[in-house]
Design an enzyme around this catalytic site. Structure first.
Site, PDB file in Angstrom:
ATOM      1  CG  HIS A 197      -3.596   3.438   1.765  1.00  8.04           C
ATOM      2  ND1 HIS A 197      -2.931   3.739   0.593  1.00  8.04           N
ATOM      3  CD2 HIS A 197      -2.736   3.774   2.762  1.00  8.04           C
ATOM      4  CE1 HIS A 197      -1.730   4.213   0.866  1.00  8.04           C
ATOM      5  NE2 HIS A 197      -1.587   4.247   2.173  1.00  8.04           N
ATOM      6  CG  HIS A 198      -3.533   7.943   3.103  1.00  9.00           C
ATOM      7  ND1 HIS A 198      -3.427   7.924   4.484  1.00  9.00           N
ATOM      8  CD2 HIS A 198      -2.361   7.433   2.631  1.00  9.00           C
ATOM      9  CE1 HIS A 198      -2.230   7.429   4.815  1.00  9.00           C
ATOM     10  NE2 HIS A 198      -1.561   7.118   3.709  1.00  9.00           N
ATOM     11  CG  HIS A 238      -0.422   0.095   2.524  1.00 12.35           C
ATOM     12  ND1 HIS A 238       0.053  -1.005   3.196  1.00 12.35           N
ATOM     13  CD2 HIS A 238      -0.227   1.142   3.361  1.00 12.35           C
ATOM     14  CE1 HIS A 238       0.509  -0.640   4.382  1.00 12.35           C
ATOM     15  NE2 HIS A 238       0.358   0.655   4.508  1.00 12.35           N
ATOM     16  CE  LYS A 254       4.384   6.844   3.290  1.00 15.07           C
ATOM     17  NZ  LYS A 254       4.240   6.346   4.673  1.00 15.07           N
ATOM     18  CG  ASP A 298      -1.946   2.244   7.260  1.00 16.92           C
ATOM     19  OD1 ASP A 298      -0.961   1.702   7.814  1.00 16.92           O
ATOM     20  OD2 ASP A 298      -1.845   3.255   6.536  1.00 16.92           O
TER      21      ASP A 298
END
Lengths: 387, 387
Positions: A299-300, A244, A248, A328
């Site tokens: 996922h955010h 996920h 980054k 998370d």
């Protein structure tokens, strides 16, 4: 055995072959082998051994004796592959061993029966058939042990010689199926570990831990199960959720490792890890990687539309993103707790509950709490080594 | 068919089931199915169709007719699954279709024979059996078409009704095996693409391209094949080599993206990507990941001991590292060439050859040149889109 009986048994074998070829789960496969072997030989007990390194391991047993079997009858799970053990002899000589009560004295003389697994109590044993499980390349994968054949009246009789070719075929069919199931399990495990290690390497830039990735992956699977998703969906979210945060990778060190507060511009750049993650998996033909892309991107997002990158709302957010969001955040809250000793678990649950319908999908948060017992087990098991 | 003939055929089916369960390669599997189906039915021709979306695709054919088969006999590779095609009817009704020359007129009336694949030239057709390939979950995966059964004298005869149950079993066995092979192929492809995308994401930090990773992986596999390594080793190096530079994840942006010359200290830090890569895979139980660790650690070692990180010499350098070194350097040299138009391919080969025994293992470099034709094909195919 009459010719028509033999045709029946052969037809049964063909059906069996088709059936077990379709089974990928080892336990289920062995259970089917044991049951079919008993049906074909009228044996009261059937035992499955697999070759592991230098030993035979008892991996499954099926007993239809009506009387009690002493606990120590198959006490030892591992027996050495040596010529003075019956099963060892069977493996070393690639040969079926067919013995009856009448052979007992001979056996005592030939074999090291004092140590023979399953024969400790000779009173219980009337007849025994040991069949090596030989695959298409003549490799022995294990032994099938059948104990106490019976006739129509239920009397104990020796195993018929005419059943031996049938059992040889059954053993070959089983060996290939077992090998395929083991192979399939190994590929799946390798796949998971590869995803895991590469994701970890990516996350290491962000000082995350192996346990964090593993926990989020496991929590997501548990939530999916309690929310009623299929086994296949559960597996897919288990495999895709470790990835996920791989986006980054595209965030410069200066922002990723900044200790102070991010400026609004830096924050926007940091939030772009979701879109970078999407791009990594974009255009894949494979469901797991398509899901990995959706998870990375969403996922955010928050259920009430206040998340990023797109500010999606409610069920418009991909369901896998909604699941991983809970996993998370839960893990993040628990990790904070590790450093602030006064932050109790109850507080974490309160925090999550207060976000129902805001940050989190109420139905999925409910699934999280339904699976809480399993989630806490994972948490306990995979937190220790970090302290 | 007599009872003993029937027992023979059943035994043959059981052997067949064991044999095909062990085959993972689709082409080989279909060839075996076609041959066995011909052996059992004495058919002169056998054709394998697989269901793909809304069509049936002709994927394999086996012909033992001694006379010439016209090129257009099976011209079309794709036929629609519709009730007015024989194979379509067979799929739609999950039913065996058994027809002979005597049925021709009826067929012309019932089916859209003008478009019927394989029946364009009715003069060639004497009898035909179409068997749906139905798996354990009643899903139809394809159709097995048998044409022109014969008797002992070699005369054309209709397909015997007694062979139908045998063919049904064979079809079920084949369907499960085909499904397993497809599944295994899908898992393997997903695995490769996952490694590929995650490695690419890691490499992107270093401005490498998807094609570079793919080429190095393919070159390594070709070198391994020409050096005489097993198929399993070839697959392992194909899967592990894309990850050779993932250790660069641990290198700070300031060094990785520096445009000028690196200081000696920075160079040492940069070289540590080999050891970081090793750590990413350290301790894995899986062979592919163990190999990935060895490749990451050793692909900058040189045969004469002048490489890094350990300055290993000759055969002490893991063989997979020696292979990837050649693939990686060759690709780098060719990439330089893209920017300097005057740098000819011959010059690249000269450069490589001049390093035999110095940078490169002479035997493996020899394998590289033995596989040069294939290597240049890969290079050509996967360079275009970068221009």
């Amino acid at each position: 055995m009459t010719v028509s009986a033999s045709v029946d048994k052969l037809l049964q074998l063909i059906e069996f072959g088709i059936h077990i070829s379709g089974i990928k789960e080892l336990k289920q496969l062995m259970e089917k082998v044991l049951k079919t072997a008993q049906d074909l030989t009228y044996a009261k007990m059937a035992v499955f051994y697999l070759v592991t390194d230098d030993s035979l391991e008892l991996v499954a047993r099926r007993n239809t004796h009506t009387f009690h079997i002493p606990d120590n009858f198959h006490e030892k799970k591992l027996i050495p592959i040596s010529p003075n053990r019956l099963a060892g002899f069977c493996v070393l000589n690639s040969k079926i061993v067919n013995i009856s009560a009448a052979d007992r004295q001979g056996l005592v003389d030939t074999y090291d029966l004092e140590h023979e697994l399953g024969l400790l109590n000779l009173q219980l044993f009337h007849s025994m058939l040991l069949v090596p499980l030989i695959n298409q390349n003549r490799k022995i994968l294990g032994v099938l042990q059948l104990i106490d054949s019976t006739n129509n009246e239920g009397d104990f009789i020796p195993f018929s010689e005419s059943i031996i070719p049938v059992m040889e075929s059954l053993a070959s069919q089983s060996a290939v199926a077992i090998q395929n199931a083991q192979l399939s399990r190994d590929i799946t495990s390798t796949y998971y570990e590869t995803i895991f290690r590469l994701s970890l390497a990516a996350e290491c830039r962000d000082k995350e831990t192996a346990n964090h990735i593993f926990r989020v992956s496991s929590y997501s699977k548990i939530i999916a199960r309690y929310a009623g998703f299929t086994k296949s969906f559960q597996d897919m979210i288990q495999y895709s959720s470790p990835m996920h945060d791989v986006g980054k990778l595209g965030i410069p060190d200066s922002i990723l490792f900044k200790t102070g507060k991010l400026t609004p511009e830096e924050r926007i750049l940091m939030q772009s890890h979701t879109e970078i993650g999407w791009k990594i998996f974009e255009g894949s033909d494979y469901e797991i990687l398509q899901m990995a892309g959706r998870v990375a991107l969403s996922h955010h997002e928050k259920y009430d539309g206040s998340g990023y990158p797109k500010g999606l709302k409610g069920n418009i957010i991909p369901v896998e993103g909604r699941i991983v969001a809970i996993a998370d955040v839960f893990d993040a809250l628990c990790s904070i707790r590790r450093y602030k000793f006064s932050f109790p678990t109850d507080q974490v649950f309160m925090n999550l509950k207060s976000e129902t319908g805001h940050h989190f999908d109420p139905i999925l948060l409910n699934a999280f709490f339904m699976g809480l017992e399993e989630i806490l087990e994972v948490k306990k098991k995979y937190t220790v080594s970090e302290s």
